[in-house]
Write a protein that holds these residues in place. Structure first.
Motif, PDB file in Angstrom:
ATOM      1  N   SER A 114       0.761  -1.202   0.043  1.00  0.00           N
ATOM      2  CA  SER A 114       0.026   0.112  -0.044  1.00  0.00           C
ATOM      3  C   SER A 114       0.740   1.383  -0.062  1.00  0.00           C
ATOM      4  O   SER A 114       0.636   2.352  -0.621  1.00  0.00           O
ATOM      5  CB  SER A 114      -1.116   0.225   1.125  1.00  0.00           C
ATOM      6  OG  SER A 114      -0.155  -0.025   2.443  1.00  0.00           O
ATOM      7  N   ASP A 115       1.829   1.329   0.586  1.00  0.00           N
ATOM      8  CA  ASP A 115       2.999   2.301   0.754  1.00  0.00           C
ATOM      9  C   ASP A 115       3.598   2.645  -0.658  1.00  0.00           C
ATOM     10  O   ASP A 115       3.463   3.674  -1.047  1.00  0.00           O
ATOM     11  CB  ASP A 115       4.001   1.981   1.759  1.00  0.00           C
ATOM     12  CG  ASP A 115       3.646   1.972   3.086  1.00  0.00           C
ATOM     13  OD1 ASP A 115       2.707   2.787   3.359  1.00  0.00           O
ATOM     14  OD2 ASP A 115       4.587   1.830   3.725  1.00  0.00           O
ATOM     15  N   GLN A 116       3.876   1.707  -1.454  1.00  0.00           N
ATOM     16  CA  GLN A 116       4.226   1.448  -2.837  1.00  0.00           C
ATOM     17  C   GLN A 116       3.113   2.369  -3.735  1.00  0.00           C
ATOM     18  O   GLN A 116       3.598   3.086  -4.494  1.00  0.00           O
ATOM     19  CB  GLN A 116       4.601   0.399  -3.343  1.00  0.00           C
ATOM     20  CG  GLN A 116       5.477   0.309  -4.652  1.00  0.00           C
ATOM     21  CD  GLN A 116       6.646   1.077  -4.783  1.00  0.00           C
ATOM     22  OE1 GLN A 116       7.388   1.293  -3.682  1.00  0.00           O
ATOM     23  NE2 GLN A 116       6.974   1.508  -6.116  1.00  0.00           N
ATOM     24  N   HIS A 117       1.869   1.733  -3.489  1.00  0.00           N
ATOM     25  CA  HIS A 117       0.866   2.461  -4.307  1.00  0.00           C
ATOM     26  C   HIS A 117       0.641   3.879  -4.210  1.00  0.00           C
ATOM     27  O   HIS A 117       0.553   4.613  -5.065  1.00  0.00           O
ATOM     28  CB  HIS A 117      -0.340   1.576  -4.051  1.00  0.00           C
ATOM     29  CG  HIS A 117      -1.538   1.913  -5.040  1.00  0.00           C
ATOM     30  ND1 HIS A 117      -1.499   1.849  -6.210  1.00  0.00           N
ATOM     31  CD2 HIS A 117      -2.600   2.962  -4.762  1.00  0.00           C
ATOM     32  CE1 HIS A 117      -2.729   2.358  -6.770  1.00  0.00           C
ATOM     33  NE2 HIS A 117      -3.381   2.654  -5.616  1.00  0.00           N
ATOM     34  N   VAL A 118       0.777   4.147  -2.727  1.00  0.00           N
ATOM     35  CA  VAL A 118       0.618   5.713  -2.526  1.00  0.00           C
ATOM     36  C   VAL A 118       1.710   6.350  -2.963  1.00  0.00           C
ATOM     37  O   VAL A 118       1.639   7.573  -3.534  1.00  0.00           O
ATOM     38  CB  VAL A 118       0.427   6.011  -0.876  1.00  0.00           C
ATOM     39  CG1 VAL A 118       0.435   7.348  -0.583  1.00  0.00           C
ATOM     40  CG2 VAL A 118      -0.886   5.230  -0.311  1.00  0.00           C
ATOM     41  N   ARG A 119       2.836   5.992  -2.887  1.00  0.00           N
ATOM     42  CA  ARG A 119       4.204   6.539  -3.609  1.00  0.00           C
ATOM     43  C   ARG A 119       3.953   6.751  -4.864  1.00  0.00           C
ATOM     44  O   ARG A 119       4.165   7.883  -5.467  1.00  0.00           O
ATOM     45  CB  ARG A 119       5.492   5.941  -2.983  1.00  0.00           C
ATOM     46  CG  ARG A 119       6.668   6.552  -3.534  1.00  0.00           C
ATOM     47  CD  ARG A 119       7.944   5.667  -3.202  1.00  0.00           C
ATOM     48  NE  ARG A 119       8.121   5.666  -1.557  1.00  0.00           N
ATOM     49  CZ  ARG A 119       8.115   4.420  -0.933  1.00  0.00           C
ATOM     50  NH1 ARG A 119       8.066   3.480  -1.487  1.00  0.00           N
ATOM     51  NH2 ARG A 119       8.115   4.510   0.316  1.00  0.00           N
ATOM     52  N   GLU A 120       3.440   6.003  -5.590  1.00  0.00           N
ATOM     53  CA  GLU A 120       3.471   5.959  -6.836  1.00  0.00           C
ATOM     54  C   GLU A 120       2.545   7.144  -7.409  1.00  0.00           C
ATOM     55  O   GLU A 120       2.560   7.736  -8.251  1.00  0.00           O
ATOM     56  CB  GLU A 120       3.105   4.838  -7.729  1.00  0.00           C
ATOM     57  CG  GLU A 120       4.255   3.540  -7.745  1.00  0.00           C
ATOM     58  CD  GLU A 120       3.849   2.195  -8.411  1.00  0.00           C
ATOM     59  OE1 GLU A 120       2.401   2.118  -8.502  1.00  0.00           O
ATOM     60  OE2 GLU A 120       4.507   1.329  -8.378  1.00  0.00           O
ATOM     61  N   GLN A 121       1.309   7.133  -6.773  1.00  0.00           N
ATOM     62  CA  GLN A 121       0.239   8.236  -6.803  1.00  0.00           C
ATOM     63  C   GLN A 121       0.867   9.457  -6.787  1.00  0.00           C
ATOM     64  O   GLN A 121       0.467  10.551  -7.529  1.00  0.00           O
ATOM     65  CB  GLN A 121      -0.979   7.842  -5.959  1.00  0.00           C
ATOM     66  CG  GLN A 121      -1.679   6.582  -6.523  1.00  0.00           C
ATOM     67  CD  GLN A 121      -2.891   6.841  -5.673  1.00  0.00           C
ATOM     68  OE1 GLN A 121      -2.981   6.991  -4.609  1.00  0.00           O
ATOM     69  NE2 GLN A 121      -4.143   5.971  -5.913  1.00  0.00           N
ATOM     70  N   ILE A 122       1.562   9.514  -5.591  1.00  0.00           N
ATOM     71  CA  ILE A 122       2.191  10.949  -5.121  1.00  0.00           C
ATOM     72  C   ILE A 122       3.144  11.498  -6.175  1.00  0.00           C
ATOM     73  O   ILE A 122       3.112  12.633  -6.608  1.00  0.00           O
ATOM     74  CB  ILE A 122       2.554  10.979  -3.691  1.00  0.00           C
ATOM     75  CG1 ILE A 122       1.609  10.847  -2.837  1.00  0.00           C
ATOM     76  CG2 ILE A 122       3.651  12.220  -3.578  1.00  0.00           C
ATOM     77  CD1 ILE A 122       2.173  10.618  -1.333  1.00  0.00           C
ATOM     78  N   GLU A 123       3.889  10.613  -6.832  1.00  0.00           N
ATOM     79  CA  GLU A 123       4.717  10.846  -7.766  1.00  0.00           C
ATOM     80  C   GLU A 123       4.304  11.314  -9.026  1.00  0.00           C
ATOM     81  O   GLU A 123       4.527  12.203  -9.720  1.00  0.00           O
ATOM     82  CB  GLU A 123       5.692   9.705  -8.079  1.00  0.00           C
ATOM     83  CG  GLU A 123       6.872   9.613  -6.875  1.00  0.00           C
ATOM     84  CD  GLU A 123       7.695   8.413  -7.092  1.00  0.00           C
ATOM     85  OE1 GLU A 123       7.838   7.787  -8.310  1.00  0.00           O
ATOM     86  OE2 GLU A 123       8.468   7.980  -6.335  1.00  0.00           O
ATOM     87  N   ALA A 124       3.211  10.699  -9.464  1.00  0.00           N
ATOM     88  CA  ALA A 124       2.419  11.092 -10.665  1.00  0.00           C
ATOM     89  C   ALA A 124       1.820  12.374 -10.454  1.00  0.00           C
ATOM     90  O   ALA A 124       1.555  12.957 -11.484  1.00  0.00           O
ATOM     91  CB  ALA A 124       1.367   9.759 -10.737  1.00  0.00           C
ATOM     92  N   LYS A 125       1.221  12.591  -9.302  1.00  0.00           N
ATOM     93  CA  LYS A 125       0.549  13.807  -9.078  1.00  0.00           C
ATOM     94  C   LYS A 125       1.669  15.016  -9.213  1.00  0.00           C
ATOM     95  O   LYS A 125       1.375  16.048  -9.842  1.00  0.00           O
ATOM     96  CB  LYS A 125      -0.228  13.898  -7.998  1.00  0.00           C
ATOM     97  CG  LYS A 125      -1.199  15.125  -7.514  1.00  0.00           C
ATOM     98  CD  LYS A 125      -2.088  15.089  -8.448  1.00  0.00           C
ATOM     99  CE  LYS A 125      -3.027  16.471  -7.905  1.00  0.00           C
ATOM    100  NZ  LYS A 125      -4.018  16.610  -8.911  1.00  0.00           N
ATOM    101  N   ARG A 126       2.823  14.765  -8.443  1.00  0.00           N
ATOM    102  CA  ARG A 126       3.703  15.614  -8.767  1.00  0.00           C
ATOM    103  C   ARG A 126       4.321  16.002 -10.110  1.00  0.00           C
ATOM    104  O   ARG A 126       4.664  16.977 -10.364  1.00  0.00           O
ATOM    105  CB  ARG A 126       5.021  15.181  -7.854  1.00  0.00           C
ATOM    106  CG  ARG A 126       6.209  16.260  -7.710  1.00  0.00           C
ATOM    107  CD  ARG A 126       7.231  16.064  -6.920  1.00  0.00           C
ATOM    108  NE  ARG A 126       7.778  14.779  -7.627  1.00  0.00           N
ATOM    109  CZ  ARG A 126       8.191  13.584  -7.206  1.00  0.00           C
ATOM    110  NH1 ARG A 126       8.654  13.540  -5.518  1.00  0.00           N
ATOM    111  NH2 ARG A 126       8.835  12.645  -7.838  1.00  0.00           N
ATOM    112  N   ASP A 127       4.468  15.097 -10.669  1.00  0.00           N
ATOM    113  CA  ASP A 127       4.886  15.174 -12.199  1.00  0.00           C
ATOM    114  C   ASP A 127       3.830  15.834 -12.892  1.00  0.00           C
ATOM    115  O   ASP A 127       4.334  16.490 -14.003  1.00  0.00           O
ATOM    116  CB  ASP A 127       5.090  13.515 -12.796  1.00  0.00           C
ATOM    117  CG  ASP A 127       6.495  13.124 -12.308  1.00  0.00           C
ATOM    118  OD1 ASP A 127       7.288  13.776 -11.517  1.00  0.00           O
ATOM    119  OD2 ASP A 127       6.459  11.839 -12.448  1.00  0.00           O
TER     120      ASP A 127
END
Length: 80
Positions: free
Chosen positions: A31-44
Motif C-alpha cells: 500500500s505504501d508503494q501504491h501511495v508513493r506512485e500516486q504521489i509521484e504521478a501527481k507531482r509530475d
C-alpha cells in the motif's frame, strides 16, 4: 527467581511486538508503494515533468570520444 521471570516476560513482550511489526510491514509495503506512485504521478503532473520526453543523445559515447586538452596541465616529474 522473580528477576529471571521479569527478564523473560520483558523479552517475550519485545518478541511479540517484533512479530507483529513484520506482518504489518509486509501488508503496508504494497500500500505504501501504491501511495508513493500516486504521489509521484501527481507531482509530475503539477510540475509538468510528465510532458517532457526523453532526451535525444547524439551518441552513446559522445562525451567519452571528445579529445582531452592537456596543454595547460602541469608537467609531470618522474621519480626513479
Amino acid at each position: 527467581m522473580p528477576p529471571v521471570m521479569g527478564a523473560v516476560l520483558l523479552c517475550a513482550i519485545h518478541v511479540s511486538a517484533l512479530a507483529a511489526d513484520t506482518t504489518s510491514t509486509a501488508n503496508a509495503s504494497t500500500s505504501d508503494q501504491h501511495v508513493r506512485e500516486q504521489i509521484e504521478a501527481k507531482r509530475d503532473q503539477l510540475s509538468g515533468a510528465d510532458k517532457i520526453g526523453p532526451s535525444k543523445q547524439q551518441g552513446a559515447n559522445s562525451l567519452l570520444d571528445a579529445p582531452v586538452e592537456t596543454d595547460d596541465a602541469p608537467t609531470q616529474v618522474q621519480r626513479p
